[in-house]
Design a protein around this motif. Structure first.
Motif, PDB file in Angstrom:
ATOM      1  N   ASN A  98      -7.866   3.384  -2.640  1.00  0.00           N
ATOM      2  CA  ASN A  98      -7.638   3.171  -1.210  1.00  0.00           C
ATOM      3  C   ASN A  98      -7.720   4.536  -0.528  1.00  0.00           C
ATOM      4  OD1 ASN A  98      -6.891   2.470   1.339  1.00  0.00           O
ATOM      5  ND2 ASN A  98      -5.107   1.276   0.747  1.00  0.00           N
ATOM      6  N   LYS A 135      -8.673   5.436   2.660  1.00  0.00           N
ATOM      7  CA  LYS A 135      -8.778   5.480   4.123  1.00  0.00           C
ATOM      8  C   LYS A 135      -8.384   6.837   4.699  1.00  0.00           C
ATOM      9  CE  LYS A 135      -8.041   0.545   4.985  1.00  0.00           C
ATOM     10  NZ  LYS A 135      -7.156  -0.476   5.599  1.00  0.00           N
ATOM     11  N   ASN A 186     -12.611   1.546  -0.221  1.00  0.00           N
ATOM     12  CA  ASN A 186     -11.886   1.258   1.020  1.00  0.00           C
ATOM     13  C   ASN A 186     -11.798   2.505   1.892  1.00  0.00           C
ATOM     14  OD1 ASN A 186     -10.566  -0.480   2.753  1.00  0.00           O
ATOM     15  ND2 ASN A 186      -8.558  -0.187   1.823  1.00  0.00           N
ATOM     16  N   SER A 220     -12.743   5.174   5.086  1.00  0.00           N
ATOM     17  CA  SER A 220     -12.915   5.077   6.536  1.00  0.00           C
ATOM     18  C   SER A 220     -13.999   6.030   7.035  1.00  0.00           C
ATOM     19  CB  SER A 220     -11.589   5.391   7.245  1.00  0.00           C
ATOM     20  OG  SER A 220     -11.158   6.701   6.947  1.00  0.00           O
ATOM     21  N   THR A 272     -17.412   1.733   2.343  1.00  0.00           N
ATOM     22  CA  THR A 272     -16.852   1.713   3.696  1.00  0.00           C
ATOM     23  C   THR A 272     -16.945   0.327   4.319  1.00  0.00           C
ATOM     24  OG1 THR A 272     -18.932   2.250   4.817  1.00  0.00           O
ATOM     25  CG2 THR A 272     -17.621   4.093   3.983  1.00  0.00           C
TER      26      THR A 272
END
Length: 237
Positions: free
Chosen positions: A114, A116, A135, A137, A165
């Motif tokens: 994760n 982000k 995941n 950003s 993304t």
């Protein structure tokens, strides 16, 4: 010995105490070092315990805990301070406002489930062979900046970069670079030094000034893949 799962099950009032005791017993009995630890928040201190007991640092640290989010100090420790020679995997959420303000240290393989919180500034400081960001950003513009960074000699050890993304546009990623890109189809399977495999069914080859070629590929699940040739598999385990 459990009759169904066929491995030893022990019960301790304090799980961390039990892990330390068993680890110390096995390493002393066989005169071996520990190469990998898998920890969660409850067993986080095993990283320091193992490293304090042996001369060679851990090769691989895996943090897995989907139930409890690590604190900012714990995330910083894993990314910046823990002694680990080769591979770090973080399978966990992060605090919503977590930011990593330091440069990434040299680590051969970084796998963040994760990611982000990973910014383009973070990405440009990574010096890895395998980099996997799920995941994420990062924008297409960010990925374009990273690709230009690699083409100009940055991240020189990179073999496989994957960033999921969910919204990759290969032409935005290659903006301003298409004159240095050759369309390729059915490139085939690519296996990275750490055993990650990707099928490069469609993409563009781009060549760095020193002649090194990478295939840039947009995959169906919104993942950008940069696979650097030649494909070389090492045994780091």
């Amino acid at each position: 010995m459990h009759r169904l799962v066929e491995y030893l099950i022990t019960y301790w009032e304090d799980k961390l105490t039990g892990l330390k005791a068993i680890t110390d017993y096995v390493t002393d009995l066989f005169n071996i070092d520990v190469s990998e630890v898998r920890v969660c928040k409850d067993s986080f201190k095993m990283i320091e315990h193992v490293n304090s007991k042996q001369k060679t640092p851990l090769e691989k640290v895996v943090y897995v805990d989907w139930n409890v989010v690590p604190s900012e100090d714990e995330m910083n420790y894993i990314l910046r301070d823990c002694r680990c020679s080769s591979q770090i995997c973080i399978n966990s959420e992060a605090l919503p406002d977590f930011r990593f303000s330091n440069n990434f240290r040299r680590i051969d393989c970084l796998d963040i489930s994760n990611s982000k919180w990973v910014t383009i500034d973070n990405l440009l400081t990574m010096d890895g062979i395998d980099i996997h960001l799920n995941n994420a950003s990062l924008t297409n513009s960010d990925l374009n900046v990273f690709l230009r960074h690699w083409l100009s000699g940055g991240s020189p050890r990179l073999k496989l970069f994957c960033a999921r993304t969910g919204s990759v546009d290969i032409f935005q990623v290659l903006a301003g670079l298409l004159n240095n890109a050759v369309l390729v189809q059915d490139r085939g399977d690519y296996t990275s030094p750490f055993g990650y495999s990707r099928t490069l069914s469609f993409g563009y080859d781009v060549k760095r000034g020193d002649g090194v070629t990478a295939t840039v590929c947009e995959q169906m699940n919104g993942t950008l893949v940069i696979a650097v040739w030649p494909e070389i598999t090492y045994n780091y385990n």
